[in-house]
Design a protein around this motif. Structure first.
Motif, PDB file in Angstrom:
ATOM      1  N   ALA A   7      74.561  36.155   2.230  1.00 41.19           N
ATOM      2  CA  ALA A   7      74.468  36.761   0.896  1.00 41.19           C
ATOM      3  C   ALA A   7      75.646  37.676   0.615  1.00 41.19           C
ATOM      4  CB  ALA A   7      73.165  37.528   0.769  1.00 41.19           C
ATOM      5  N   LYS A   8      76.303  38.175   1.694  1.00 46.29           N
ATOM      6  CA  LYS A   8      77.451  39.054   1.487  1.00 46.29           C
ATOM      7  C   LYS A   8      78.700  38.291   1.097  1.00 46.29           C
ATOM      8  CE  LYS A   8      76.536  43.153   4.073  1.00 46.29           C
ATOM      9  NZ  LYS A   8      76.556  43.653   5.419  1.00 46.29           N
ATOM     10  N   ASN A   9      78.704  36.982   1.420  1.00 48.85           N
ATOM     11  CA  ASN A   9      79.868  36.164   1.156  1.00 48.85           C
ATOM     12  C   ASN A   9      79.812  35.674  -0.291  1.00 48.85           C
ATOM     13  OD1 ASN A   9      81.910  34.329   1.165  1.00 48.85           O
ATOM     14  ND2 ASN A   9      81.396  33.480   3.166  1.00 48.85           N
ATOM     15  N   LYS A  10      80.569  36.369  -1.167  1.00 46.36           N
ATOM     16  CA  LYS A  10      80.431  36.125  -2.610  1.00 46.36           C
ATOM     17  C   LYS A  10      80.709  34.668  -2.991  1.00 46.36           C
ATOM     18  CE  LYS A  10      79.471  40.221  -4.290  1.00 46.36           C
ATOM     19  NZ  LYS A  10      79.375  40.836  -2.952  1.00 46.36           N
ATOM     20  N   SER A  11      81.816  34.125  -2.463  1.00 53.35           N
ATOM     21  CA  SER A  11      82.193  32.791  -2.926  1.00 53.35           C
ATOM     22  C   SER A  11      81.139  31.757  -2.530  1.00 53.35           C
ATOM     23  CB  SER A  11      83.558  32.403  -2.376  1.00 53.35           C
ATOM     24  OG  SER A  11      83.503  32.353  -0.981  1.00 53.35           O
ATOM     25  N   SER A  12      80.535  31.946  -1.360  1.00 55.16           N
ATOM     26  CA  SER A  12      79.519  30.991  -0.941  1.00 55.16           C
ATOM     27  C   SER A  12      78.271  31.087  -1.800  1.00 55.16           C
ATOM     28  CB  SER A  12      79.135  31.228   0.509  1.00 55.16           C
ATOM     29  OG  SER A  12      80.266  31.157   1.296  1.00 55.16           O
ATOM     30  N   VAL A  13      77.943  32.304  -2.192  1.00 56.55           N
ATOM     31  CA  VAL A  13      76.766  32.472  -3.035  1.00 56.55           C
ATOM     32  C   VAL A  13      76.997  31.808  -4.392  1.00 56.55           C
ATOM     33  CG1 VAL A  13      75.313  34.150  -4.198  1.00 56.55           C
ATOM     34  CG2 VAL A  13      76.038  34.553  -1.865  1.00 56.55           C
ATOM     35  N   VAL A  14      78.199  32.039  -4.940  1.00 58.39           N
ATOM     36  CA  VAL A  14      78.532  31.387  -6.215  1.00 58.39           C
ATOM     37  C   VAL A  14      78.451  29.870  -6.055  1.00 58.39           C
ATOM     38  CG1 VAL A  14      80.379  30.995  -7.877  1.00 58.39           C
ATOM     39  CG2 VAL A  14      79.958  33.285  -7.018  1.00 58.39           C
TER      40      VAL A  14
ATOM     41  N   SER B 271      82.159  23.189  -4.260  1.00 55.35           N
ATOM     42  CA  SER B 271      81.009  24.058  -3.999  1.00 55.35           C
ATOM     43  C   SER B 271      80.393  23.759  -2.647  1.00 55.35           C
ATOM     44  CB  SER B 271      79.938  23.867  -5.061  1.00 55.35           C
ATOM     45  OG  SER B 271      80.482  23.911  -6.321  1.00 55.35           O
TER      46      SER B 271
ATOM     47  N   GLY C 200      80.517  29.071   4.232  1.00 57.82           N
ATOM     48  CA  GLY C 200      79.723  30.295   4.262  1.00 57.82           C
ATOM     49  C   GLY C 200      78.616  30.199   5.286  1.00 57.82           C
TER      50      GLY C 200
END
Lengths: 515, 317
Positions: A41-48, A494, A501
């Motif tokens: 959840a801390k990894n922004k690009s993976s969440v996006v 994606s 991630g």
């Protein structure tokens, strides 16, 4: 004081309570998966990326249900119409496209639709005279309006139903038959859009034969078939176009003719956009346009995406199981078993995938269908990656002390494999399984793009098929290829970000690195 | 060492034999399509089919196939290039594939290395982040999407390049005209290689840069550049060079998707065509070639580690 003989009464219990217990943790313990989730959840690009994947999945699942269109719908007139969106029409997403025309072409396209008050030409951007003295126009032409009028052959009951619809809703669908219908020139009799007098009857739509206003605006003089009987051709509807008051014809007693009887029923001239609405209950407006078969690209893409997802998910689940079992057996037992199993994977992985896919398709698609045979092809070699990951993990863990302890306590091989070793490698296995998905989607689109497999049946299409349909019109109608390309690029990016991630999140050695 | 190499080659040939056998049998189990005559005399093909034992058991046919294969005879075209020698047709296609791939190799390897090294040296700056983001994009986006973009923007819109590759009648293989007409394909092929190599180089080099011996080199008084070029780069090259070598072997096999898009008459186009037209002789020949290329590339990569890095002992237990 003698420390060897301390009297008993000098001792006192440090804790007088009845029971001694460990202190309860104030916070909840964080397990492996919980920690992985937190770091993911801390990894922004993976969440996006995960959110984009979810949106694309929703698109694939929901759109075929909600869309008024269907993959099987192929409209013969709205072919290659441009994308149109009510919401974004201000961005130029309005179904209009540029067209360069001579005077004759301008006259023709300008006339299309004028009968009901709208012209297919939305804007004249520019007009210029080239070196040879020919005048050209840069036009913005509405790709929906340019269909204009078409001739339709209706049975008697269809014809009557259509007239009843006209009267009920006060919508003019049927328009008078032009006089050019009677000429011997095929080009004119087949086009329902030439409803006006041409200076010379032999002229076709490209000829410069209309009179013009001084500023170049063409003048159209209505030229319909007339007859003394207002109900000629069985036309009993009240709806008549403006000015149809019977003052036409040689003696001023002619009425416009709205239908011509033929062998099977009536040939009528319909305004296609209203006819489409009559047939389907709504005007045609394709969010992503249509392709050369008149299929709605939006819904075709969703259906192709659905196929890709189903294929990729089933392949990755099957590969997960095969890979885990194969890798576990090879890694756990080692020795000769491992040697033989490794040779098998070596051989399988050296076969070019395209050969596998082709041979499976040739042999199996007649028996189980192309879709299932493609799953077989992907499964044949797809599990190897996961198997080798699992194998390495087993080599790493199988000689550790806790395994020895469990074995000493009498745990069976099965229990050791599935309860003690496998959970350790679950993180990398899950990452591997997820990363199979983009690969499968890419390979499938490539194979169907090249025409090696054909997954297109009624009601089903594939992204690759859409791409290959678009490639023929890359220069003229790029919208056909743009949407599938954007979709698949977005999906691949994606999934790769999401997979990266996951890999970082499941890697315990990265724990706390960025904190 | 020699023993190990020989052992690996023997293993590779064994794998190759098994794969070709399976493919041969699977192809032979398919119904044999009638020859497309296309106005040509097909008696030659009928005679050849007789000679290849088409009405004998499959294993006999397989033996005959190998006898012919070792003489360089791959059969005749039956559905495409009718009654032409498959091997001859392939030889006319090979130069296109090799040239396009070679140009692309020449362009993309230095660029990939350069970007990778730059990103590793500027690690965690915006330059590195930019390169890394682009790398993710270019690795993920399917190659045909770049090909469409290149074709649409550079060929149709800008009109810089012709849509198809110049034919051999118009231009020699190593002429400017040929190169110019191949450029869109070279660019499209390059993106993926550049991105892959950049990512790999960046990862390897940035790992080496954290090594203790690099710190030692700096304390001994080497300048930063000396330390990087003489120590870090040389060590980082150990895994990178085999990858480049593998790429080099792959030059022989055409891209199945880029070649048809830019109508390059190469091995890849031929493969796709043979599948779609069901010409089994061409299909088998292409299968043999692609399998061999894949296996050779793998072998070259594995063996080159031993030659490049003196610390790695081949076949050591």
């Amino acid at each position: 004081m003698d420390i060897n003989n301390i009297p008993r009464e000098k001792f006192r219990l440090a804790n007088d309570a009845d029971k001694l217990t460990d202190k309860k943790f104030a916070t909840k313990p964080i397990g492996y998966f919980r920690d992985a989730m937190r770091r993911f959840a801390k990894n922004k690009s993976s969440v996006v990326a995960a959110i984009i994947i979810a949106i694309l999945l929703l698109f694939a699942v929901i759109v075929p249900f909600l869309s008024p269109y269907d993959v099987t719908m192929r409209d013969g007139y709205y072919k290659m119409v441009l994308p149109k969106s009510q919401l974004f029409s201000f961005l130029g997403w309005n179904g209009c496209g540029p067209q360069k025309e001579t005077q004759g072409g301008y006259d023709y396209w300008n006339s299309v639709g004028i009968e009901y008050g709208e012209s297919a030409v939305k804007k004249v951007n520019n007009s210029f005279v080239d070196g040879t003295g020919i005048k050209y126009y840069d036009l913005d032409v509405d790709s929906y309006e340019r269909v204009g009028f078409v001739f339709a052959d209706l049975h008697k009951d269809e014809y009557e139903a259509l007239m009843a619809y006209q009267d009920e809703n006060n919508i003019q669908v049927l328009y008078p038959i032009p006089a050019t219908y009677k000429t011997q020139f095929v080009a004119l009799t087949s086009s329902a859009n030439i409803w006006y007098e041409l200076a010379d009857e032999s002229a076709t739509s490209s000829g410069e034969t209309r009179e013009h206003e001084p500023d170049g605006t063409p003048i159209y003089k209505a030229n319909y078939l007339t007859h003394t009987n207002p109900e000629r051709g069985g036309y009993t509807s009240k709806m008549r176009i403006a000015g149809d008051d019977g003052t036409h014809g040689e003696n001023g007693d002619g009425w416009y003719v709205y239908a011509v009887k033929n062998q099977t029923g009536y040939r009528v001239r319909v305004l296609y956009k209203e006819y489409y609405r009559y047939k389907h209950g709504h005007y045609a407006s394709f969010l992503f346009g249509t392709n050369q078969h008149g299929q709605d690209i939006f819904v075709s893409l969703a259906s192709g995406a659905r196929l890709s997802f189903i294929l990729a998910f089933s392949v990755s689940i099957i590969n997960f199981f095969i890979g885990v079992i194969y890798g576990a057996v090879a890694g756990y037992y080692g020795g000769a078993v491992d040697l033989i199993m490794e040779r098998i994977t070596d051989i399988l992985s050296a076969i070019p995938f395209i050969v596998v896919a082709t041979l499976f398709n040739m042999h199996l698609s007649k028996v189980v269908g192309p879709f299932v045979s493609l799953i077989f092809a992907f499964v044949l070699t797809g599990w190897i990656g996961i198997a080798s990951r699992v194998r390495t993990q087993f080599y790493r863990f199988k000689n550790q002390e806790y395994i020895l302890a469990a074995r000493t306590l009498g745990a069976s091989d099965k229990r050791l494999i599935f309860r003690h070793i496998l959970p350790n490698s679950l993180g990398t296995i899950i990452t591997g399984t997820v990363l199979i998905i983009p690969g499968v989607i890419f390979s499938e689109s490539m194979l169907s793009y090249l025409g090696i497999i054909n997954l297109e049946t009624t009601g089903m299409t594939s992204v690759g098929t859409l791409l290959s349909q678009g490639q023929a019109y890359l220069s003229t109608f790029p919208h056909i290829i743009v949407f599938p390309s954007v979709f698949i690029s977005l999906l691949e990016i994606s999934f790769n970000l999401f997979g990266n991630g996951l890999r970082d999140a499941f890697n315990p050695s990265l724990r706390g690195v960025d904190e | 060492m020699t023993k190990y190499v020989l052992k690996r080659i023997a293993l590779m040939l064994f794998t190759f034999l098994i794969i070709t056998t399976i493919c041969f049998i699977l192809i032979k189990l398919l119904p044999l399509p009638a020859v497309k005559s296309m106005g040509r005399d097909v008696s030659l093909i009928e005679r050849r089919r007789e000679e290849m034992g088409y009405n004998k058991p499959i294993m006999v046919q397989y033996g005959l196939y190998w006898q012919h294969l070792l003489k360089g005879d791959l059969g005749l075209g039956e559905q495409m290039y009718v009654s032409l020698e498959v091997s001859q047709v392939m030889l006319t296609k090979l130069p296109y594939t090799v040239i396009v791939n070679f140009y692309s190799f020449l362009v993309s390897v230095p660029l990939g290395l350069l970007f990778g090294i730059y990103a590793a040296l500027k690690k965690n700056t915006w330059k590195d982040h930019l390169i890394s983001t682009l790398v993710i994009v270019f690795i993920s986006v399917p190659s045909y999407v770049y090909a469409f973009l290149v074709q649409y923007l550079l060929c149709y819109k800008a009109g810089w390049f012709p849509l198809t590759v110049a034919s051999q009648a118009d231009a020699a293989f190593f002429s400017w005209k040929m190169f110019h007409s191949m450029l869109p394909a070279i660019i499209s092929l390059g993106f993926g290689t550049i991105a892959g190599l950049t990512r790999f180089t960046r990862a390897e080099l940035s790992e080496v840069l954290t090594g203790d011996y690099l710190l030692l080199a700096r304390t001994k008084g080497l300048t930063k550049n000396q330390a990087i070029v003489r120590h870090a780069l040389r060590n980082a090259m150990v895994p990178i060079l085999p990858m480049i070598l593998g790429e080099f072997v792959g030059i022989l096999g055409g891209s199945l998707i880029i070649e048809p898009i830019f109508s390059i008459p190469g091995i890849g186009s031929l493969f796709v065509q043979s599948i779609n037209l069901r010409d089994y002789n061409f299909f088998m020949a292409d299968t043999v070639i692609y399998t061999l290329i894949g296996l050779t590339a793998g072998l070259v990569i594995d063996l080159s580690y031993g030659f490049i890095d003196p610390r790695i002992k081949m076949g050591a237990r």
